[in-house]
Design a protein around this motif. Structure first.
Motif, PDB file in Angstrom:
ATOM      1  N   TYR A 168       7.455   1.661   1.012  1.00  0.00           N
ATOM      2  CA  TYR A 168       7.479   1.509  -0.445  1.00  0.00           C
ATOM      3  C   TYR A 168       8.218   2.679  -1.095  1.00  0.00           C
ATOM      4  CZ  TYR A 168       5.925   0.722  -5.218  1.00  0.00           C
ATOM      5  OH  TYR A 168       5.906   0.505  -6.567  1.00  0.00           O
ATOM      6  N   GLN A 169       7.991   3.854  -0.518  1.00  0.00           N
ATOM      7  CA  GLN A 169       8.645   5.048  -1.088  1.00  0.00           C
ATOM      8  C   GLN A 169      10.172   5.000  -0.929  1.00  0.00           C
ATOM      9  OE1 GLN A 169       6.769   8.343   0.831  1.00  0.00           O
ATOM     10  NE2 GLN A 169       5.046   8.384  -0.596  1.00  0.00           N
ATOM     11  N   HIS A 170      10.620   4.293   0.079  1.00  0.00           N
ATOM     12  CA  HIS A 170      12.065   4.257   0.337  1.00  0.00           C
ATOM     13  C   HIS A 170      12.610   2.843   0.241  1.00  0.00           C
ATOM     14  CE1 HIS A 170      10.675   7.968   2.391  1.00  0.00           C
ATOM     15  NE2 HIS A 170      11.775   8.461   1.850  1.00  0.00           N
ATOM     16  N   LYS A 171      12.025   2.062  -0.633  1.00  0.00           N
ATOM     17  CA  LYS A 171      12.478   0.664  -0.764  1.00  0.00           C
ATOM     18  C   LYS A 171      13.898   0.630  -1.344  1.00  0.00           C
ATOM     19  CE  LYS A 171      10.185   0.041  -5.250  1.00  0.00           C
ATOM     20  NZ  LYS A 171       9.665   1.423  -5.414  1.00  0.00           N
ATOM     21  N   TRP A 191       1.001  -5.837  -0.267  1.00  0.00           N
ATOM     22  CA  TRP A 191       0.406  -4.520  -0.047  1.00  0.00           C
ATOM     23  C   TRP A 191       0.146  -3.899  -1.417  1.00  0.00           C
ATOM     24  CZ3 TRP A 191       4.774  -2.808   3.732  1.00  0.00           C
ATOM     25  CH2 TRP A 191       4.537  -3.348   5.006  1.00  0.00           C
ATOM     26  N   GLU A 192      -1.040  -3.383  -1.538  1.00  0.00           N
ATOM     27  CA  GLU A 192      -1.317  -2.662  -2.783  1.00  0.00           C
ATOM     28  C   GLU A 192      -0.858  -1.223  -2.619  1.00  0.00           C
ATOM     29  OE1 GLU A 192      -5.329  -3.031  -4.026  1.00  0.00           O
ATOM     30  OE2 GLU A 192      -5.051  -5.105  -4.695  1.00  0.00           O
ATOM     31  N   VAL A 193      -0.047  -0.766  -3.508  1.00  0.00           N
ATOM     32  CA  VAL A 193       0.493   0.598  -3.436  1.00  0.00           C
ATOM     33  C   VAL A 193       0.219   1.310  -4.746  1.00  0.00           C
ATOM     34  CG1 VAL A 193       2.271   0.120  -1.720  1.00  0.00           C
ATOM     35  CG2 VAL A 193       2.732  -0.316  -4.132  1.00  0.00           C
ATOM     36  N   GLU A 194       0.549   2.584  -4.760  1.00  0.00           N
ATOM     37  CA  GLU A 194       0.306   3.435  -5.944  1.00  0.00           C
ATOM     38  C   GLU A 194      -1.140   3.325  -6.382  1.00  0.00           C
ATOM     39  OE1 GLU A 194       3.182   2.294  -8.837  1.00  0.00           O
ATOM     40  OE2 GLU A 194       4.871   3.138  -7.714  1.00  0.00           O
ATOM     41  N   ASP A 195      -2.013   3.476  -5.411  1.00  0.00           N
ATOM     42  CA  ASP A 195      -3.464   3.403  -5.667  1.00  0.00           C
ATOM     43  C   ASP A 195      -3.874   2.114  -6.354  1.00  0.00           C
ATOM     44  OD1 ASP A 195      -3.774   5.842  -4.489  1.00  0.00           O
ATOM     45  OD2 ASP A 195      -3.461   6.938  -6.368  1.00  0.00           O
ATOM     46  N   GLY A 196      -3.266   1.074  -5.964  1.00  0.00           N
ATOM     47  CA  GLY A 196      -3.639  -0.242  -6.498  1.00  0.00           C
ATOM     48  C   GLY A 196      -2.948  -0.617  -7.786  1.00  0.00           C
ATOM     49  N   ALA A 197      -2.119   0.264  -8.281  1.00  0.00           N
ATOM     50  CA  ALA A 197      -1.452  -0.018  -9.546  1.00  0.00           C
ATOM     51  C   ALA A 197      -0.274  -0.982  -9.385  1.00  0.00           C
ATOM     52  CB  ALA A 197      -0.962   1.297 -10.168  1.00  0.00           C
ATOM     53  N   ALA A 198       0.232  -1.095  -8.170  1.00  0.00           N
ATOM     54  CA  ALA A 198       1.382  -1.990  -7.960  1.00  0.00           C
ATOM     55  C   ALA A 198       1.185  -2.788  -6.672  1.00  0.00           C
ATOM     56  CB  ALA A 198       2.660  -1.176  -7.882  1.00  0.00           C
ATOM     57  N   THR A 199       1.918  -3.869  -6.595  1.00  0.00           N
ATOM     58  CA  THR A 199       1.838  -4.713  -5.398  1.00  0.00           C
ATOM     59  C   THR A 199       3.226  -4.827  -4.780  1.00  0.00           C
ATOM     60  OG1 THR A 199       0.098  -5.990  -6.462  1.00  0.00           O
ATOM     61  CG2 THR A 199       1.133  -6.957  -4.514  1.00  0.00           C
ATOM     62  N   PHE A 200       3.238  -4.708  -3.461  1.00  0.00           N
ATOM     63  CA  PHE A 200       4.500  -4.768  -2.728  1.00  0.00           C
ATOM     64  C   PHE A 200       4.465  -6.058  -1.916  1.00  0.00           C
ATOM     65  CE2 PHE A 200       7.336  -2.531   0.569  1.00  0.00           C
ATOM     66  CZ  PHE A 200       8.456  -2.686  -0.220  1.00  0.00           C
ATOM     67  N   HIS A 201       5.335  -7.004  -2.248  1.00  0.00           N
ATOM     68  CA  HIS A 201       5.319  -8.304  -1.580  1.00  0.00           C
ATOM     69  C   HIS A 201       6.208  -8.274  -0.355  1.00  0.00           C
ATOM     70  CE1 HIS A 201       3.171 -10.109  -4.909  1.00  0.00           C
ATOM     71  NE2 HIS A 201       4.003  -9.474  -5.751  1.00  0.00           N
ATOM     72  N   VAL A 202       5.610  -8.573   0.747  1.00  0.00           N
ATOM     73  CA  VAL A 202       6.349  -8.569   2.016  1.00  0.00           C
ATOM     74  C   VAL A 202       6.226  -9.950   2.646  1.00  0.00           C
ATOM     75  CG1 VAL A 202       6.480  -7.546   4.320  1.00  0.00           C
ATOM     76  CG2 VAL A 202       5.934  -6.119   2.357  1.00  0.00           C
TER      77      VAL A 202
END
Lengths: 165, 622
Positions: free
Chosen positions: B479-482, B599-610
């Motif tokens: 997520y950090q390097h998307k 995937w929930e990222v940024e402590d649940g503030a965002a969602t990463f769809h894979v």
């Protein structure tokens, strides 16, 4: 005892027992093709010419075959573990006197030409034993091989082999 | 008289004892030295060599052998000089020695040579005894060739030539030979040689058959005074083989049986054998320092005629089959023909080993592989290594020795504070490393690899033949390097048989068409599958498909809208926690199973769809 005459490139005749010649794939094929095994054929009257083998070399080959008479003959490609082949003492003594000269190498070529697998294997093994643990310059010196490489090429080969040292 | 009488060892300072090289006409022995093979006629020479056999010396610095010719009434120059470095106490001589200090003013050097010496401007002049070859690095000034008392016009010319260029700083070595025409039209030995050396302080001895010349160099003396020279006690008082320097770069070794014994002896270093009718060759390490034109005069003596390389290739191969890989490697350096034959494929089973190869770090900037054989078509494991450009380059050079089909790296370490330049360098080195390797797996490589995976990186490695790239990392790293890929990347994606790069974001609208295109390429799929199947078990990758991110969730409705219903069959596959989608190519039964997850990222503030898309034949999946 059936004798078959072999004729060397310098036209020397060598009457040899039929039984001995089973070790040579090339001669065996010729015997079959010329029907020398037939009772009706006069084998002594039909010499087998070997234009690629000189008389003195052929004599050595016959000497070797006589000693190895009755040995099992290898068939097909050699799949043995070559590293484990040991040259028997008699063969070692047989090869050694002419090891670095032309005679041994001619014997090897003859073994290849006559398709005598056991002789070829042992002869090659004897030669390869002289290379064991020796560096390129040492081998060159021992066998009188001229160095054709430039220093740059030698360095490139050295680097190529460096990784595994 | 003994040497120690001339120059008591105990009187020397430790510094003085260290660098001495004594020229000893009759010295001690060498183990195993035999004169039987030496082609000399001189009984003196034989005696000297036999004396060498009697007592060992620590180290021979220089050995000169010269052919002695027996003449009717007199001998030529001494047949053998041996320069030995050893303690003074061990030096002995059976000769009657008459020490005599050098008086430079009375030396009958001719003016030209004195000029050379006094000016001290020459560097490394060598006039070869044959009188035909010489070399200089630069030149000597103030040489008046008219004063050179040599009879040879050629030599005069050469000396004159020295005047045509600028001065040099010092003379290291100068050999001048005079050729004297005699009634039998042969040439004599060199008339004189000068070797000039500038040690800090030195006491040196020179011994001829009858004379020993001693010269003391004291602290603070001008350098030129360190010239050591000697005389043959001849009526003309001509200088004769004065002295040599400790070591010269171009050491030469004669290869006859005797000298080979000498060189094989561990006590010898830096032998220099003068041309004396024998064929000579330079020491291998020193050849680079010998000027090319000088090199030509040194030829190796052929001890044996070369029959070996005349063997037919088939015979050579038969011989090589009995060797080990290491022997083959050495053999490669013997000769060009042998080099060529040793590369024959029939020897591959000796040179290549089946199985994996582990590469790990041995020392700083050194890598070590787990065995000495090269691995062919097998898997390379790279265990924890610093993820540094130098290592990656070194790794690349190691892998070039293998035919790598699969590379697995895990736990590569890297400092966290990467500046952009280093990052770019790493990226370039890493791309270079894995280019051309069909299957690459990256495991537990922290945040390094995600930062390297970009559209350009994937397009480059795909174009180089990679069909599987799998990186198994934490979602947060991806997520950090998307990164979002462009539509031009899609043809590359279609070539991947297996790709796990969840940091790569595709438009959801592209997915269905992409899958349909892939399922239509049955032939290509078959080819890639074949590559996978040819590999042995450790190299295989279980996952055949893609895993990447999408910009919005993929839904059943979206698929139904985009699918070409005449060619493909869509099925929703309900599962316990999620839903999966199946697309089957009706024509060839190729099937894609789409598994979206978030995937929930940024402590649940965002969602990463894979989305994970797995390909197979329908029969296999059922």
């Amino acid at each position: 005892m059936v004798l078959i005459t072999l004729v060397s490139s310098d036209e020397q005749n060598f009457p040899v027992e039929r039984e001995l010649l089973k070790q040579s794939g090339t001669i065996e094929t010729l015997i079959v093709n010329m029907n020398l095994d037939d009772e009706d054929t006069d084998a002594a009257a039909m010499p087998i010419p070997l234009p690629n083998v000189k008389g003195d070399v052929l004599e050595k080959v016959i000497q070797w075959m006589e000693h190895h008479k009755g040995d099992p003959v290898k068939e097909g490609d050699n799949e043995d573990n070559n590293a484990e082949i040991v040259v028997p003492q008699w063969d070692d003594d047989f090869f050694k006197p002419a090891m670095y000269g032309s005679k041994h190498l001619e014997l090897t070529v003859a073994a290849s030409y006559l398709d005598i697998k056991n002789l070829l294997t042992l002869s090659c093994k004897a030669i390869s034993n002289t290379f064991k643990g020796k560096t390129g310059p040492q081998i060159r010196e021992e066998w009188g091989v001229p160095n054709e490489f430039t220093p740059e090429e030698e360095e490139a080969i050295r680097k190529e082999n460096e990784w595994s040292e | 008289m003994r040497f120690t009488d001339i120059c008591p060892y105990d009187s020397l300072t430790p510094l003085e004892k260290m660098p001495y090289v004594a020229l000893v006409e009759v010295t001690k022995n060498l183990d195993g030295l035999s004169f039987d093979f030496l082609s000399i006629t001189s009984t003196t020479m034989k005696r000297r060599l036999s004396e060498l056999d009697n007592k060992p010396i620590k180290e021979i610095r220089r050995l000169e052998l010269k052919k002695t010719t027996i003449r009717k009434c007199f001998r030529t120059v001494p047949a053998c000089y041996i320069y030995a470095q050893c303690g003074w106490k061990t030096l002995e001589s059976t000769h009657q020695l008459t020490p005599r200090p050098i008086d430079f003013d009375n030396i009958s050097f001719n003016d030209i040579l004195r000029s050379v010496v006094v000016n001290a401007v020459c560097v490394n002049h060598t006039f070869i005894p044959c009188g035909k070859t010489f070399q200089w690095r630069d030149e000597v000034i103030n040489i008046d060739r008219k004063t050179l008392c040599v009879t040879s016009k050629t030599l005069r010319k050469r000396i004159g030539d020295l005047n045509t260029k600028g001065p040099l700083r010092e003379i290291r070595r100068l050999e001048i030979s005079r050729t004297v025409a005699r009634f039998n039209a042969t040439r004599t030995q060199p008339v004189c040689r000068i070797f000039i050396h500038y040690p800090k302080r030195a006491v040196k001895l020179y011994i001829t058959d009858h004379v020993i010349i001693e010269m003391h160099i004291k602290r603070g003396q001008p350098k030129r005074r360190s010239l050591l020279c000697g005389f043959k006690n001849s009526p003309k008082q001509e200088p004769k083989v004065p002295y040599t320097i400790h070591t010269i770069p171009a050491s030469i070794v004669v290869f006859d049986d005797l000298l080979r014994k000498v060189t094989d002896n561990s006590v010898c270093i830096n032998h220099s054998f003068y041309q004396s009718g024998k064929q000579i060759m330079p020491v291998v390490d020193a050849i680079a320092n010998i000027p090319r034109r000088i090199r030509g005069i040194f030829r190796r003596r052929q001890i044996r005629e070369d029959y070996f390389t005349r063997l037919p290739d088939t015979c050579l191969l038969e011989i090589f089959k009995h060797l080990t890989r290491k022997d083959l490697d050495y053999l490669k350096g013997v000769n060009k023909k042998i080099h060529s034959v040793s590369n024959d494929k029939s020897l591959d089973k000796i040179k290549w080993e089946q199985g994996g190869l582990y590469i790990c770090q041995r020392k700083r900037l050194q890598l070590r592989s787990s065995n000495s054989k090269r691995c062919k078509e097998e898997k390379i494991y790279i265990v924890p290594l610093p993820f540094e450009p130098k290592f990656l380059t070194r790794l690349h050079s190691i892998l070039r020795g293998h035919n790598v089909k699969s590379l697995t790296c895990w736990s590569m370490k890297c400092d966290m504070n990467m500046d952009p330049i280093r990052q770019e360098e790493r990226s370039s080195s890493f791309t270079q490393l894995i280019k051309g390797i069909p299957i690459v797996e990256m495991k537990a490589v922290g945040n390094i690899i995600p930062s390297l995976i970009t559209e350009q990186f994937l397009a480059t490695v795909c174009a180089s033949g990679m069909i599987a790239f799998i990186s198994e990392l934490f979602p947060v790293d991806y997520y950090q390097h998307k990164f979002q890929v462009s539509e031009s990347f899609l043809p590359y994606l279609l070539k991947f048989h297996s790709l796990k790069a969840p940091g790569m974001i595709l438009h959801t609208n592209w997915i269905v068409n992409l899958i349909m295109d892939y399922l239509n390429e049955e032939e290509e799929f078959g080819k890639r599958e074949e590559i996978f199947n040819k590999m042995s078990d450790p190299c295989r990758v279980d996952f055949v498909g893609w895993e990447f991110a999408v910009d919005r969730p993929i839904t059943s409705q979206l698929i139904k809208q985009q699918i070409r219903a005449a060619e493909f069959q869509y099925t929703l596959l309900p599962t316990l926690n999620d839903e999966k989608h199946s697309i089957v190519n009706i024509r060839n039964n190729m099937r894609a199973i789409i598994s979206p997850f978030a995937w929930e990222v940024e402590d649940g503030a965002a969602t990463f769809h894979v989305v994970e898309i797995e390909f197979c034949h329908e029969l296999e999946s059922s």
